[in-house]
Design an enzyme around this catalytic site. Structure first.
Site, short mmCIF file in Angstrom:
data_model
loop_
_atom_site.label_atom_id
_atom_site.label_comp_id
_atom_site.label_asym_id
_atom_site.label_seq_id
_atom_site.Cartn_x
_atom_site.Cartn_y
_atom_site.Cartn_z
N HIS A 106 95.35 6.82 89.24
CA HIS A 106 95.61 5.40 89.47
C HIS A 106 96.56 5.17 90.63
O HIS A 106 97.63 4.58 90.49
CB HIS A 106 96.13 4.71 88.20
CG HIS A 106 95.89 3.24 88.21
ND1 HIS A 106 96.88 2.33 88.50
CD2 HIS A 106 94.78 2.52 87.99
CE1 HIS A 106 96.40 1.11 88.44
NE2 HIS A 106 95.11 1.20 88.13
N ARG A 137 89.06 0.66 82.13
CA ARG A 137 88.56 1.19 83.41
C ARG A 137 89.08 2.59 83.70
O ARG A 137 88.56 3.26 84.59
CB ARG A 137 88.94 0.25 84.56
CG ARG A 137 88.19 -1.07 84.52
CD ARG A 137 88.70 -2.04 85.56
NE ARG A 137 88.49 -1.55 86.92
CZ ARG A 137 89.23 -1.92 87.95
NH1 ARG A 137 90.23 -2.77 87.80
NH2 ARG A 137 88.97 -1.46 89.15
N ARG A 185 89.58 6.04 90.67
CA ARG A 185 89.07 5.05 91.61
C ARG A 185 88.61 5.74 92.89
O ARG A 185 89.07 6.83 93.24
CB ARG A 185 90.15 4.04 92.02
CG ARG A 185 90.78 3.24 90.90
CD ARG A 185 89.88 2.14 90.38
NE ARG A 185 90.59 1.30 89.46
CZ ARG A 185 90.78 1.58 88.17
NH1 ARG A 185 90.31 2.69 87.66
NH2 ARG A 185 91.45 0.75 87.40
N GLU A 216 88.38 -1.25 96.64
CA GLU A 216 88.44 -0.27 95.56
C GLU A 216 87.26 -0.39 94.61
O GLU A 216 86.71 -1.48 94.42
CB GLU A 216 89.75 -0.39 94.79
CG GLU A 216 89.88 -1.66 93.98
CD GLU A 216 91.12 -1.65 93.13
OE1 GLU A 216 91.06 -1.14 91.99
OE2 GLU A 216 92.16 -2.16 93.60
#
Length: 138
Positions: free
Chosen positions: A129, A106, A110, A95
């Site tokens: 997420h 963050r 992703r 990831e």
């Protein structure tokens, strides 16, 4: 005292249901994967590189170059615990963070890539997420 036993009974019942539920859903997932060949449609769809946010395109370029990555956790193994991506051995997926403008951490975005490091032909994008994924296509 009765509450303690009640909570324990509820906990034990929930654990037992969860364990048996995982066995059933796991076997159904395996059937779906082998029948459809795509993880039982676990991936939402596809997204073209041109449709990705600019930060995601930058992250793809960093992956292809092998870094350097802006976040310490970039490149770590992604366990696919949600079972939304096609099943593979542990260590297959990695990831990478897609920076979110104005986020203090963050963020939720992703890119997860499967296969050898630095390859971007088997990558997935999530902006929530790991709740859903879209396969990145050229």
């Amino acid at each position: 005292m009765a509450r303690k036993w009640l909570r324990s009974g509820v906990l034990i019942g929930a654990l037992a249901f969860g364990l048996f539920g995982n066995v059933v859903s796991g076997s159904a997932f395996a059937r779906d994967y082998s029948a459809s060949g795509n993880g039982g449609n676990q991936v939402q769809g596809t997204i073209a590189v041109a449709q990705l946010p600019r930060e995601a395109v930058n992250t793809l370029n960093l992956i292809a170059a092998g870094g350097p990555y802006p976040y310490e956790k970039d490149g770590i193994v992604f366990g696919n615990r949600e079972r939304l991506l096609p099943p593979h051995r542990r260590g297959y997926y990695h990831e990478y963070t897609v920076p979110t403008p104005h986020a203090y951490n963050r963020g939720a975005r992703r890119i997860v890539c499967g296969g050898p490091l630095r390859r971007t032909d088997n990558c997935y994008y999530t902006d929530d997420h790991y709740s859903s994924f879209n396969r990145i296509v050229e």
